[in-house]
Design a protein around this motif. Sequence first.
Motif, mmCIF file in Angstrom:
data_model
loop_
_atom_site.group_PDB
_atom_site.id
_atom_site.type_symbol
_atom_site.label_atom_id
_atom_site.label_comp_id
_atom_site.label_asym_id
_atom_site.label_seq_id
_atom_site.Cartn_x
_atom_site.Cartn_y
_atom_site.Cartn_z
ATOM 1 N N PRO A 467 0.804 -1.234 0.000
ATOM 2 C CA PRO A 467 0.000 0.000 0.000
ATOM 3 C C PRO A 467 0.829 1.272 0.000
ATOM 4 N N GLY A 468 2.041 1.231 0.555
ATOM 5 C CA GLY A 468 2.859 2.434 0.645
ATOM 6 C C GLY A 468 4.073 2.422 -0.231
ATOM 7 N N GLY A 469 4.121 1.532 -1.208
ATOM 8 C CA GLY A 469 5.278 1.451 -2.078
ATOM 9 C C GLY A 469 6.087 0.197 -1.821
ATOM 10 N N TYR A 470 7.306 0.205 -2.344
ATOM 11 C CA TYR A 470 8.129 -1.005 -2.318
ATOM 12 C C TYR A 470 8.516 -1.409 -0.903
ATOM 13 N N HIS A 471 8.755 -0.458 -0.015
ATOM 14 C CA HIS A 471 9.317 -0.758 1.302
ATOM 15 C C HIS A 471 8.249 -1.064 2.346
ATOM 16 N N THR A 472 7.005 -1.173 1.978
ATOM 17 C CA THR A 472 5.942 -1.504 2.926
ATOM 18 C C THR A 472 5.283 -2.811 2.520
ATOM 19 N N ALA A 473 4.668 -3.474 3.485
ATOM 20 C CA ALA A 473 3.973 -4.732 3.235
ATOM 21 C C ALA A 473 2.769 -4.805 4.170
ATOM 22 N N TRP A 474 1.676 -5.399 3.648
ATOM 23 C CA TRP A 474 0.450 -5.478 4.444
ATOM 24 C C TRP A 474 -0.363 -6.683 3.997
ATOM 25 N N CYS A 475 -0.877 -7.437 4.983
ATOM 26 C CA CYS A 475 -1.772 -8.560 4.722
ATOM 27 C C CYS A 475 -3.124 -8.219 5.325
ATOM 28 N N SER A 476 -4.129 -8.085 4.466
ATOM 29 C CA SER A 476 -5.461 -7.670 4.938
ATOM 30 C C SER A 476 -6.162 -8.767 5.722
ATOM 31 N N SER A 477 -5.877 -10.050 5.439
ATOM 32 C CA SER A 477 -6.547 -11.128 6.151
ATOM 33 C C SER A 477 -5.975 -11.326 7.557
ATOM 34 N N CYS A 478 -4.660 -11.234 7.691
ATOM 35 C CA CYS A 478 -4.021 -11.410 9.002
ATOM 36 C C CYS A 478 -3.901 -10.108 9.778
ATOM 37 N N ARG A 479 -4.114 -8.987 9.116
ATOM 38 C CA ARG A 479 -4.014 -7.666 9.736
ATOM 39 C C ARG A 479 -2.622 -7.439 10.317
ATOM 40 N N VAL A 480 -1.603 -7.848 9.576
ATOM 41 C CA VAL A 480 -0.230 -7.638 9.987
ATOM 42 C C VAL A 480 0.511 -6.978 8.835
ATOM 43 N N GLY A 481 1.571 -6.288 9.158
ATOM 44 C CA GLY A 481 2.374 -5.643 8.133
ATOM 45 C C GLY A 481 3.399 -4.727 8.761
ATOM 46 N N GLY A 482 3.997 -3.939 7.914
ATOM 47 C CA GLY A 482 5.033 -3.023 8.361
ATOM 48 C C GLY A 482 6.108 -2.887 7.312
ATOM 49 N N ASN A 483 7.339 -2.789 7.769
ATOM 50 C CA ASN A 483 8.454 -2.684 6.853
ATOM 51 C C ASN A 483 8.643 -4.003 6.107
ATOM 52 N N ARG A 484 8.880 -3.904 4.798
ATOM 53 C CA ARG A 484 9.012 -5.106 3.976
ATOM 54 C C ARG A 484 10.166 -5.986 4.442
ATOM 55 N N ASP A 485 11.295 -5.380 4.777
ATOM 56 C CA ASP A 485 12.461 -6.156 5.206
ATOM 57 C C ASP A 485 12.235 -6.812 6.558
ATOM 58 N N HIS A 486 11.510 -6.160 7.450
ATOM 59 C CA HIS A 486 11.216 -6.758 8.749
ATOM 60 C C HIS A 486 10.281 -7.950 8.606
ATOM 61 N N VAL A 487 9.287 -7.844 7.714
ATOM 62 C CA VAL A 487 8.399 -8.977 7.456
ATOM 63 C C VAL A 487 9.185 -10.145 6.863
ATOM 64 N N ALA A 488 10.128 -9.840 5.984
ATOM 65 C CA ALA A 488 10.967 -10.896 5.430
ATOM 66 C C ALA A 488 11.816 -11.551 6.511
ATOM 67 N N GLY A 489 12.323 -10.763 7.469
ATOM 68 C CA GLY A 489 13.074 -11.339 8.567
ATOM 69 C C GLY A 489 12.235 -12.290 9.400
ATOM 70 N N VAL A 490 10.961 -11.980 9.607
ATOM 71 C CA VAL A 490 10.063 -12.891 10.327
ATOM 72 C C VAL A 490 9.903 -14.192 9.554
ATOM 73 N N ASN A 491 9.753 -14.108 8.243
ATOM 74 C CA ASN A 491 9.638 -15.313 7.419
ATOM 75 C C ASN A 491 10.888 -16.184 7.519
ATOM 76 N N LEU A 492 12.062 -15.566 7.451
ATOM 77 C CA LEU A 492 13.302 -16.326 7.518
ATOM 78 C C LEU A 492 13.487 -16.976 8.882
ATOM 79 N N ALA A 493 13.174 -16.248 9.944
ATOM 80 C CA ALA A 493 13.279 -16.832 11.280
ATOM 81 C C ALA A 493 12.289 -17.986 11.450
ATOM 82 N N LYS A 494 11.096 -17.855 10.850
ATOM 83 C CA LYS A 494 10.115 -18.947 10.914
ATOM 84 C C LYS A 494 10.647 -20.201 10.229
ATOM 85 N N ARG A 495 11.277 -20.035 9.075
ATOM 86 C CA ARG A 495 11.798 -21.196 8.360
ATOM 87 C C ARG A 495 12.920 -21.873 9.136
#
Length: 616
Positions: A467-495
């Motif tokens: 919604p805010g450009g390349y550096h933002t991320a948002w999931c409407s179903s989970c109601r979570v989001g924020g900085n794109r790189d921080h969301v990617a860090g959560v994904n990597l830590a989960k894996r």
Amino acid sequence: MNGPESTAPRQFAFTTRAHMAVDDATDEPIGLDDVDTRVRWLLDLIAAAGAELTARLWQPVTFDVLAAGRDRAGRRLPAQGHVAASRLGWNPHYPDGIYVPSRVSRVVTAQVMATLRTLAYRDTAITALSERFDPATGRIAPPTAAADRVPLGFARGVRRQLLARARRTDGAQSTRLRITDVQGRPLTSAMARLSAADRQLAQITVTDRELVLTVKLPTSPAPAGRAQWRRVRLTATIPAHLHGRAITDWHLPTLVLDRRGLLWRCAATELVPDCDLGSATVAVGVDWSPSTLGAAAATTENSDGLLSDYRGFTYDDRGLGTKLARLQAEGQMLHRKAARLARLAATAPPEVRARLEEKIAALNEHRTAVGAKRGKINRELGFHFARQVTDYAEAAGAQVIAVEDLTTLETRGHGRVNNNGAAQSARRQAVTALAHTAAGVGIAVVSVPARGSSAQCPGCDEPLARPGGYHTAWCSSCRVGGNRDHVAGVNLAKRALLGKGKVTRRRGQLPAVRVDERAPVRKSRDKTSPTPPRPRHRRVRRSLPTTTPRLGVTPKQNVPAPQASVWDTVKPAPLQGDAGSRDTAVWLTSSVGGLPSSTRPSPTPATPVADSMRST
């Protein structure tokens, strides 16, 4: 099973220089300039013999033998390079009348075998890619077997080599090419890896925070017998950052010569806290970002599943990334200019060609200096990044740091300039520094798959909106989001947490999680990740100065700086004089009869001054 206080050995590298040299037989001191000369003679003998041996072995049958890994009797080749070369009969040759000890020949063959074994993988890949290469279209057909797959960056480099050869041969190409057909033999570096030898050539001891290296060096550039090889004791100071560490073994160094003289590239083994990946409950994921070197975020596993507050830490490179981009552009400009002058010199008259060759040599020297400066900055950037991420993971209580698998990571879609800059960033050096720094506090570093880490929601694995450009991320179903790189860090830590029971380990590589398992990461209402300290500018003054203003001096206003400096550290400097800047403090000192403004005291060096031992 690993206990809570278990330790594990790990090797690390450091550099040092000798500050004293004596003859081992007579105990007479030797000037360091004389030692540099004798080491240069040794390196010249090793480099010449290594170049001759490499040229003799630069043929396809050599790589066939290395790929098979068997000698003439069918026995498996040993891991030691000099032993494998001795079994195969690959021995270096020296000019007539020159005597070289057999232990020096071990050093030569070990260095050559290490290079050829590294290129054996490239030879196999070039053979497989050349069979699928079409000279007419310049394309490589996709592989049919999983064993033929290579990283995309490696395939692009081989494709450029195949295209260059097709242009040289007017498209005439056999269906099977080898590494010897598409590139020349590698150049050998002037160095001596003493670890391939034994006590007859070199030995090292530790005495009172000093390293004493006893090595046999030639006394002439062309030694004719054993009498012209004498032992020399070199003494060097152990760096201060190694004092007090649990070092169990000191290994023989690699000797090289730089502009300052003899340099030791040493290695040592120390005991560090061991980490049990199977019991990890907190992980930190590190995402490589095109805007900065990387960003990190934490994920926790408990009885209810995975959770995170989706708040992360973005690394501040202190302006070093901008400096690296400028140096990269400067190096590319120098390369283009030297190439253009080389084309002009090819058809120029002899007197003009001589002047152009001088300019080309100056440009190449300048380009080499720029490359050396980039290397130093990359090393500083990598270790500073590793220190920041390790502190963040330690504050979060993490046992694992997950990084993206660099072999599957490719920068694209950001434009030619940005793609080139990101591709040449020191990510692999940063990973090595991170693994070294994190191991010191008992945190393991693992590589995880990188695909989809910035594009998928950690909760439902659905594509994220921007919604805010390349550096933002948002999931409407989970109601979570924020900085794109921080969301990617959560994904990597989960894996990393989901695959901690399926970690594969290979020699010389990081532990790797190959499987991308799926599980939702809930958003925590509580703050689960630490807050990194915010850098503060040195010149910022939050309060009025407490010192008494000097008579006759008009103090400057205390105005906070709008932006952090490029080179200042995160710690604020103490108050100096009436004004808030170091320049004003120096001016005030000079105005009241102190030191002149051009006089700046320098810190006491940590190691003894080696120049005092230089011979005249």
